[in-house]
Enzyme design. Structure first.
Site, PDB file in Angstrom:
ATOM      1  N   GLY A 262       0.812  -1.216   0.000  1.00 29.67           N
ATOM      2  CA  GLY A 262       0.000   0.000   0.000  1.00 29.67           C
ATOM      3  C   GLY A 262       0.843   1.263   0.000  1.00 29.67           C
ATOM      4  CB  ALA A 263       1.790   3.673   1.601  1.00 29.95           C
ATOM      5  CD  GLU A 299       2.498   3.762   5.232  1.00 26.71           C
ATOM      6  OE1 GLU A 299       3.594   3.646   5.814  1.00 26.71           O
ATOM      7  OE2 GLU A 299       1.772   2.776   4.972  1.00 26.71           O
TER       8      GLU A 299
HETATM    9  N1  TRP Z   1       6.151  -0.629   6.276  1.00 28.74           N
HETATM   10  C1  TRP Z   1       5.112  -0.491   5.287  1.00 28.74           C
HETATM   11  C2  TRP Z   1       3.841  -0.194   6.030  1.00 28.74           C
HETATM   12  O1  TRP Z   1       3.348  -0.948   6.785  1.00 28.74           O
HETATM   13  C3  TRP Z   1       4.859  -1.663   4.437  1.00 28.74           C
HETATM   14  C4  TRP Z   1       5.935  -2.353   3.697  1.00 28.74           C
HETATM   15  C5  TRP Z   1       6.740  -3.318   4.125  1.00 28.74           C
HETATM   16  C6  TRP Z   1       6.186  -2.283   2.325  1.00 28.74           C
HETATM   17  N2  TRP Z   1       7.455  -3.869   3.105  1.00 28.74           N
HETATM   18  C7  TRP Z   1       7.116  -3.261   2.007  1.00 28.74           C
HETATM   19  C8  TRP Z   1       5.677  -1.485   1.350  1.00 28.74           C
HETATM   20  C9  TRP Z   1       7.528  -3.484   0.693  1.00 28.74           C
HETATM   21  C10 TRP Z   1       6.097  -1.694   0.058  1.00 28.74           C
HETATM   22  C11 TRP Z   1       6.990  -2.692  -0.273  1.00 28.74           C
HETATM   23  O2  TRP Z   1       3.306   0.841   5.919  1.00 28.74           O
HETATM   24 ZN    ZN Z   2       3.140  -0.010   8.602  1.00 27.54          ZN
END
Ligand code: TRP
Ligand code: ZN
Length: 867
Positions: A262-263, A299
């Site tokens: 998603g982001a 985020e």
């Molecule tokens: N840390 C991000 C979230 O939870 C998600 C995320 C983890 C992510 N690995 C990823 C996004 C790889 C894109 C690609 O908001």
């Molecule tokens: Zn997250």
């Protein structure tokens, strides 16, 4: 084979060296981007003499220590990484590497999305940019110089503040960014491209001005307004509810079309899937508006829970994700409808997380063993992780929970810490004993709580005995009792809650259930009562309680707690569907129909809640209740009950439909709720297949002035298989063929059609100009929607669904392993189905296992599925 070695949580060692400053120089080029990384390295462990750096898909050009190039025998390239002789306490390390972003289809590290360069480094993608200590407990201050062609890439972005920029020869230009906060490499980001820029600002409560910038594909500016407004709401809410203020002078969000999730919360420079940013009434549904607000919030909230305080190692992922999901849920709840939010979260848990616990990938919210980290961004770590935080919130109360948060930041701001550190802060700040509670972090599986009840009329006492048992999971045989908060209400014959009294004292409505078996006695109980247990889903468990359908119907229609009404309704519907499956009933009971009628006619109830109460438990959820149920029989029985509701209550449904089908489109709570109810009614009528419904759907589809209504009409026609659906799909495609995000809805409609030849249509859709197997949004909309959203056809007894998914997985394995591993889930759930289907599913898993180039992502899931 070395690459297939799992890592253990228990093997954690503090890093022998650390890097506290990094200067990156990135000269962008499609196929030959040159990255010069200058690190200030510090030795932590005096015994260490060799430095191992992570690396993946890199071409090494040179490496130097304190300006002296290393000779060939002073370093080694092993397993993608780099091993250096480094018997020094402190030194400057300069590494030049070359990478190929245009051929990076894994979308990890630096890659091209359409015309733009962008990065995705979580979890271990930074090592695809340069050799580094790519682990979250190495925190460095970054400066980043980005250089690229100016015409093609007018915007050059990275974390922090822009401190310099300028033009260069040959039409190139540069920008230098400095991030004042030390961060782990997974939070690094770089973007270069041509965008439209939506600008706004936010004044923090201490009076600082923060520039807000949203970068979108050209021509899409108006579609960014909702995300920008959501961001400002999130910033304000975090100040008010969590006392947390933003810490930089600029906050940037970039929307890209090629993105695995998603982001991503990169410091000061979030990168978003365009699907999680862009919205306007013509192209986005109410659900999508809501999802955007929640992801923007998520985020943003990571800036404190994730970035300022980060994870020591990836086993601790739930430290930031469970907590941040909890925070985004609370944000949505405070700004919208708490009960609707809670129901959404519970549906997620019951349909997906319980299934994960019951399947081959079962793991605790803090896993012990990981082969590919990308496989652990799961509903368990995220959503069950949020439930675990929520249970602490329930046990402590809001005030003490906030004291715990405050202590957590006092102790750990700027650090990389563990889940234990979080719980310790909660415990120390509140004085609440969480010793036993910690077991939720180490034990996987879904506890089953069994209630037995006794009313003692002569003593005026009600006795409640609870037992808990967690079935063994694929990863853990032995289970122990957990500390389970049980929110309880005792309802009298009118469905009203009575005051809880024990030993003459009023008692709180949350029981601390900590042993395998426990009994509670309540006094002053004037007549028989019905216990409403686990209100608001106070713990992520399955409840077994002897309760009559009549009592469930009573709570559903008259209960005083909205969540309990919904939950009683779900249980009643589950009972009736399963009774039809078993042949014990041929149709839904009058009791059920009467209760639904009452709900439908209830003028005081929130339309959004009524809409949720009209939604039957999904096949996925039902399959979790009773794993031996035949796939097709379950599908047919559920559908039959829905059709019956549509036939028997057609007048009431139609009246409600008409009542809510009015007025001008507005994008706010009440209007959204009314649309939801209207469309829930339409859906049920369509399943009932009445001729009049055909016209209703057709008209709504043609006349709708917003995507929620248009798509709902199309979906009703599709799920009802009304003849008009063919033309409607064609006209939808004609209208939206140039907009890939809208075409995703069309792809999903094609994929979810409840008909035997759906695969033929999917094959045709794959030839559509907008379909691109390298784009994860398209893959999920078409292939993912089929496998997880069309359960009955996916499990077709000829095995065609399994074969089709496997064919796609084989292709995706070579293109984008993360994306492949995310859509394999339905194929892993063979335990849910009969022997013949199990055999067919395993045969396809074997096919994958035999691939010579099987990615780590798929290897881990396939091998666990076959174990
Ligand atoms: N840390 C991000 C979230 O939870 C998600 C995320 C983890 C992510 N690995 C990823 C996004 C790889 C894109 C690609 O908001
Ligand atoms: Zn997250």
């Amino acid at each position: 084979m070395e690459a297939m070695q799992a890592k253990l949580r228990s093997d954690y060692r503090a890093p022998q060296y650390t890097i506290d400053q990094l200067h990156l120089d990135v000269k962008l080029d499609d196929h030959a981007t040159v990255v010069t990384a200058t690190s200030q390295v510090i030795r932590n462990d005096a015994d260490a003499s060799q430095l191992h750096l992570d690396g993946d898909h890199l071409t090494l050009r040179s490496v130097a220590i304190n300006g002296n190039a290393l000779a060939d025998d002073q370093y080694q390239q092993i397993g993608g990484g780099l091993l250096l002789e480094a018997d020094l306490d402190q030194f400057e390390l300069t590494i030049v590497t070359e990478i190929d972003p245009a051929n990076n289809t894994a979308l990890e590290g630096l890659y091209k999305s359409g015309g733009a360069f962008c990065t995705q480094c979580e979890a271990e993608g930074f090592r695809r940019i340069t050799y580094f200590l790519d682990r979250p407990d190495v925190l460095a201050k970054y400066t980043t110089r980005v250089e690229a062609d100016k015409a093609a890439y007018p915007y050059l972005l990275s974390n922090g503040n822009k401190i310099d920029s300028g033009d260069l020869a040959e039409g190139r230009h540069f920008a230098i960014w400095q991030d004042p906060f030390p961060k782990p490499s997974y939070l690094f980001a770089l973007v270069a491209g041509d965008f439209d820029l939506l600008e706004d600002n936010f004044i923090t409560r201490s009076g600082r001005n923060v520039a807000l910038q949203l970068f979108v594909d050209r021509g899409n500016l108006y579609r960014g307004e909702h995300a920008m407004a959501s961001l400002k709401r999130a910033m304000k809410w975090d100040e008010q509810r969590f006392n947390l203020e933003y810490d930089l002078d600029i906050y940037m969000v970039v929307a890209v079309d090629f993105f695995n999730m998603g982001a991503m919360e990169n410091k000061g420079l979030n990168v978003f899937n365009s699907k999680a940013v862009l919205a306007d009434p013509q192209t986005a549904t109410d659900d999508e508006y809501h999802r955007i607000e929640s992801i923007i919030g998520h985020e943003y909230f990571h800036n404190w829970t994730g970035n300022r305080v980060t994870c020591r190692d990836w086993f601790q992922l739930s430290l930031k994700e469970g907590l941040t999901v909890f925070r985004d849920q609370e944000f949505s709840s405070d700004l919208g409808s708490p009960v609707v939010e809670r129901i959404d979260a519970v549906n997620m848990m019951r349909s997906h997380q319980f299934a994960e616990d019951a399947g081959p990938m079962a793991h605790p919210i803090r896993p012990d063993k990981v082969l590919e980290m990308n496989n652990f961004y799961t509903v368990t770590v995220y959503d069950k992780g949020a439930e675990v935080i929520r249970m602490m919130h329930t046990l402590l109360g809001e005030q003490k929970f906030q004291l715990g948060m405050q202590l957590y930041f006092e102790r750990h701001d700027g650090q990389a810490v563990t889940c234990d550190d979080f719980v310790a802060a909660m415990e120390d700040a509140s004085g609440v004993d969480l010793k036993l509670f910690r077991r939720w972090y180490s034990q996987s599986g879904t506890p089953v709580v069994t209630a037995s009840e006794r009313y003692d009329a002569s003593a005026g006492q009600y006795h409640l005995t609870l037992t808990q048992h967690t079935p063994a999971t694929a990863d853990q045989a032995d289970k122990q009792p957990l500390h389970i908060p049980v929110a309880i209400e005792l309802l009298n014959a009118n469905g009203q809650a009575i005051t809880l009294v024990s030993d003459g004292q009023p008692v709180a409505n949350v029981l601390n259930f900590t042993e395998a078996e426990q009994t509670w006695v309540f006094d002053n109980v004037a007549g028989p009562v019905v216990a409403s247990l686990f209100e608001n889903f106070s713990a992520p468990v399955k409840l077994q309680q002897q309760i009559s359908n009549a009592d469930l119907a009573l709570i559903m229609a008259n209960g005083s707690n909205d969540f309990a009404c919904w939950d009683a309704g779900q249980r009643l519907l589950t009972n009736e569907i399963l009774a039809i499956v078993d042949g014990a009933q041929s149709r839904g009971s009058d009791l059920l129909l009467d209760a639904i009628r009452q709900v439908l006619l209830d003028e005081r109830r929130d339309p959004a809640l009524i809409a949720l109460m009209l939604a039957l438990p999904t096949e996925a959820t039902l399959a979790q209740q009773r794993s031996d149920v035949d796939v097709e029989l379950l599908h047919q029985s559920r559908r039959q009950l829905l059709a019956q509701i549509g036939q028997d209550l057609d007048d009431e449904l139609l009246a409600r439909y008409r009542d809510c089908h009015d007025g001008e489109y507005q994008q706010h709570g009440q209007a959204v709720g009314r649309r939801a109810l209207k469309n829930a009614c339409l859906f049920i009528l369509a399943i009932a297949g009445k001729a009049t419904t055909q016209e209703l759907c057709g008209r709504q589809f043609a006349e709708a002035d917003n995507m929620t209504d248009r798509l709902a009409a199309l979906n009703a026609m599709n799920q009802g298989q009304l003849p008009a659906v063919t033309d409607a799909l064609a006209s939808f495609e004609a209208q939206w063929r140039d907009n890939p995000l809208v075409m995703d809805k069309w792809f999903s409609q094609v994929a979810m059609a409840p008909k035997g030849d759906v695969l033929a249509d999917i094959q045709v859709a794959m030839q559509h100009l907008q379909f691109d197997i390298a784009n994860p949004n398209r893959v999920r909309a078409l292939i993912g929607a089929f496998a997880s959203g069309n359960r009955n056809q996916f499990h077709a007894i000829d095995g065609s669904g399994y074969r089709f998914l496997t064919d796609q997985l084989i292709e995706l394995n070579a293109i984008n392993p993360q994306c492949a591993a995310r859509i394999i889930t339905p194929l892993m759930a063979w335990k849910e189905v009969d022997e013949e289907r199990q055999r067919l599913m395993k045969a396809q898993l074997q096919r994958l296992a035999a691939l010579p180039n099987l990615s780590r992502d798929l290897y881990e899931k396939v091998s666990k599925s076959l174990a």
